[in-house]
Write a protein that holds these residues in place. Structure first.
Motif, PDB file in Angstrom:
ATOM      1  N   ASN B  32       0.834  -1.191   0.000  1.00  0.00           N
ATOM      2  CA  ASN B  32       0.000   0.000   0.000  1.00  0.00           C
ATOM      3  C   ASN B  32       0.872   1.245   0.000  1.00  0.00           C
ATOM      4  O   ASN B  32       2.098   1.161   0.062  1.00  0.00           O
ATOM      5  CB  ASN B  32      -0.988   0.012   1.181  1.00  0.00           C
ATOM      6  N   GLN B  34       0.920   5.397   1.545  1.00  0.00           N
ATOM      7  CA  GLN B  34       0.302   6.300   2.517  1.00  0.00           C
ATOM      8  C   GLN B  34       0.804   7.709   2.282  1.00  0.00           C
ATOM      9  O   GLN B  34       1.999   7.933   2.048  1.00  0.00           O
ATOM     10  CB  GLN B  34       0.643   5.829   3.942  1.00  0.00           C
ATOM     11  N   PHE B  36       1.116  11.567   3.948  1.00  0.00           N
ATOM     12  CA  PHE B  36       1.191  12.240   5.233  1.00  0.00           C
ATOM     13  C   PHE B  36       1.341  13.736   5.021  1.00  0.00           C
ATOM     14  O   PHE B  36       1.832  14.196   3.994  1.00  0.00           O
ATOM     15  CB  PHE B  36       2.435  11.780   6.030  1.00  0.00           C
ATOM     16  N   GLN B  38       3.099  17.051   7.164  1.00  0.00           N
ATOM     17  CA  GLN B  38       3.963  17.421   8.278  1.00  0.00           C
ATOM     18  C   GLN B  38       4.060  18.933   8.369  1.00  0.00           C
ATOM     19  O   GLN B  38       4.522  19.599   7.430  1.00  0.00           O
ATOM     20  CB  GLN B  38       5.363  16.817   8.125  1.00  0.00           C
ATOM     21  N   GLY B  41       8.312  21.414  12.398  1.00  0.00           N
ATOM     22  CA  GLY B  41       8.641  21.036  13.764  1.00  0.00           C
ATOM     23  C   GLY B  41       7.690  20.050  14.407  1.00  0.00           C
ATOM     24  O   GLY B  41       7.768  19.817  15.626  1.00  0.00           O
ATOM     25  N   LYS B  42       6.810  19.481  13.619  1.00  0.00           N
ATOM     26  CA  LYS B  42       5.806  18.563  14.164  1.00  0.00           C
ATOM     27  C   LYS B  42       5.962  17.167  13.578  1.00  0.00           C
ATOM     28  O   LYS B  42       6.741  16.932  12.656  1.00  0.00           O
ATOM     29  CB  LYS B  42       4.395  19.078  13.843  1.00  0.00           C
ATOM     30  N   GLY B  43       5.175  16.232  14.129  1.00  0.00           N
ATOM     31  CA  GLY B  43       5.177  14.882  13.602  1.00  0.00           C
ATOM     32  C   GLY B  43       4.370  14.782  12.320  1.00  0.00           C
ATOM     33  O   GLY B  43       3.903  15.789  11.778  1.00  0.00           O
ATOM     34  N   LEU B  44       4.235  13.556  11.831  1.00  0.00           N
ATOM     35  CA  LEU B  44       3.484  13.312  10.602  1.00  0.00           C
ATOM     36  C   LEU B  44       2.028  12.995  10.922  1.00  0.00           C
ATOM     37  O   LEU B  44       1.750  12.226  11.841  1.00  0.00           O
ATOM     38  CB  LEU B  44       4.093  12.128   9.850  1.00  0.00           C
ATOM     39  N   SER B  46      -1.311  11.316   9.287  1.00  0.00           N
ATOM     40  CA  SER B  46      -1.755  10.475   8.185  1.00  0.00           C
ATOM     41  C   SER B  46      -2.941  11.118   7.479  1.00  0.00           C
ATOM     42  O   SER B  46      -3.895  11.574   8.115  1.00  0.00           O
ATOM     43  CB  SER B  46      -2.166   9.098   8.712  1.00  0.00           C
ATOM     44  N   LEU B  49      -4.561   6.365   3.188  1.00  0.00           N
ATOM     45  CA  LEU B  49      -3.889   5.089   2.938  1.00  0.00           C
ATOM     46  C   LEU B  49      -4.592   4.450   1.762  1.00  0.00           C
ATOM     47  O   LEU B  49      -5.808   4.283   1.781  1.00  0.00           O
ATOM     48  CB  LEU B  49      -3.985   4.190   4.166  1.00  0.00           C
ATOM     49  N   LEU B  89       4.310  14.192   2.447  1.00  0.00           N
ATOM     50  CA  LEU B  89       5.183  13.054   2.185  1.00  0.00           C
ATOM     51  C   LEU B  89       4.369  11.842   1.789  1.00  0.00           C
ATOM     52  O   LEU B  89       3.265  11.633   2.292  1.00  0.00           O
ATOM     53  CB  LEU B  89       5.994  12.697   3.437  1.00  0.00           C
ATOM     54  N   ARG B  93       4.813   0.794   1.177  1.00  0.00           N
ATOM     55  CA  ARG B  93       5.031  -0.359   2.045  1.00  0.00           C
ATOM     56  C   ARG B  93       5.113  -1.606   1.184  1.00  0.00           C
ATOM     57  O   ARG B  93       4.208  -1.872   0.387  1.00  0.00           O
ATOM     58  CB  ARG B  93       3.881  -0.470   3.031  1.00  0.00           C
ATOM     59  N   LEU B 102       8.581   1.043   5.804  1.00  0.00           N
ATOM     60  CA  LEU B 102       8.087   2.097   4.935  1.00  0.00           C
ATOM     61  C   LEU B 102       9.255   2.803   4.271  1.00  0.00           C
ATOM     62  O   LEU B 102      10.249   3.094   4.927  1.00  0.00           O
ATOM     63  CB  LEU B 102       7.303   3.132   5.742  1.00  0.00           C
ATOM     64  N   PHE B 104      10.080   6.293   2.435  1.00  0.00           N
ATOM     65  CA  PHE B 104       9.513   7.634   2.278  1.00  0.00           C
ATOM     66  C   PHE B 104      10.132   8.379   1.114  1.00  0.00           C
ATOM     67  O   PHE B 104      11.320   8.218   0.805  1.00  0.00           O
ATOM     68  CB  PHE B 104       9.757   8.458   3.545  1.00  0.00           C
ATOM     69  N   GLY B 105       9.323   9.245   0.505  1.00  0.00           N
ATOM     70  CA  GLY B 105       9.851  10.233  -0.409  1.00  0.00           C
ATOM     71  C   GLY B 105      10.411  11.407   0.374  1.00  0.00           C
ATOM     72  O   GLY B 105      10.235  11.498   1.597  1.00  0.00           O
TER      73      GLY B 105
END
Lengths: 112, 114
Positions: B32, B34, B36, B38, B41-44, B46, B49, B89, B93, B102, B104-105
């Motif tokens: 699959n 996914q 995201f 971002q 300064g933060k997380g990803l 989702s 999917l 991003l 998978r 995973l 990532f690009g």
């Protein structure tokens, strides 16, 4: 609902000092857990993943280690930090290997 | 070895314009993909999917398409807003036991100007 907590949000540590970053997941059981590093201007690099308690897989040789003492707790550690360990560290979880991945808010680590 | 590319690396559009974000991968054997978001300064977070058997997935103003044979996915964001400014991003998978990994690009940084 499931939530993921990661702390601290920022950390400044001297070279040679130890490191402990913690990640916990709530609202699920037996998650797959992951530690990623995102260096400035670079993509995300998988550091460690765990499919169960005390089951850790390391993806790249490095100065870091990971542990999973409880089902929903994942810890990233180092005995002696290097300047090159600076970066943005992200914890993530999935239900199973192929499920949707969810990330924490990250820890900005600066080694000085 | 799977490689994921996102071009362009940065994109600036006026508010209201539709956004088109590209993701290319070299190995079509994926389980699959996914998308995201971002924030600095933060997380990803989702967004979508999309399974390898699907052609597209939609959520609100977001639509992701997948052409596995050509190794491409596109994220469309309709009627962009300043709040859509972020880095986007994609990650693929693989099937089988390697599904934990995973890839990532590098991301596309988007700026939506009011």
């Amino acid at each position: 609902s499931q939530t993921i907590h990661q702390w601290p949000a920022t950390l400044v540590q001297p070279v040679g000092s130890p490191l402990s970053l913690e990640c916990t997941v709530e609202g699920t059981s037996n998650p797959n857990l992951y530690w990623y590093r995102q260096a400035a201007g670079r993509g995300l690099q998988l550091l460690f993943y765990s499919i169960g308690i005390d089951q850790i897989s390391s993806e790249v040789p490095q100065n870091l280690s990971a542990s999973r003492p409880q089902d929903r707790q994942f810890i990233l550690s180092s005995k002696k930090l290097l300047l090159s360990d600076s970066g943005f560290y992200l914890c993530a979880w999935k239900q199973g290997a192929w499920g949707e991945a969810f990330f924490g808010q990250g820890t900005r680590l600066t080694v000085v | 070895k799977q490689e994921v590319t996102q071009i362009p690396a940065a994109l600036s559009v006026p508010e209201g314009e539709n956004l088109v974000l590209n993701c290319s991968f070299t190995d079509s054997a994926i389980y699959n993909l996914q998308w995201f978001r971002q924030d600095p300064g933060k997380g990803l977070t989702s967004l979508l999917l999309i399974q390898s058997s699907q052609r597209e997935q939609t959520s609100g103003r977001l639509n992701a398409s997948l052409d596995k044979s050509s190794g491409r996915s596109t994220l469309y964001i309709a009627a962009s807003q300043p709040g859509d400014s972020a880095t986007y991003l994609c990650a693929v998978r693989p099937p089988g036991a390697a599904g934990n990994k995973l890839t990532f690009g590098g991301g596309t940084r988007v700026l939506v100007k009011p």
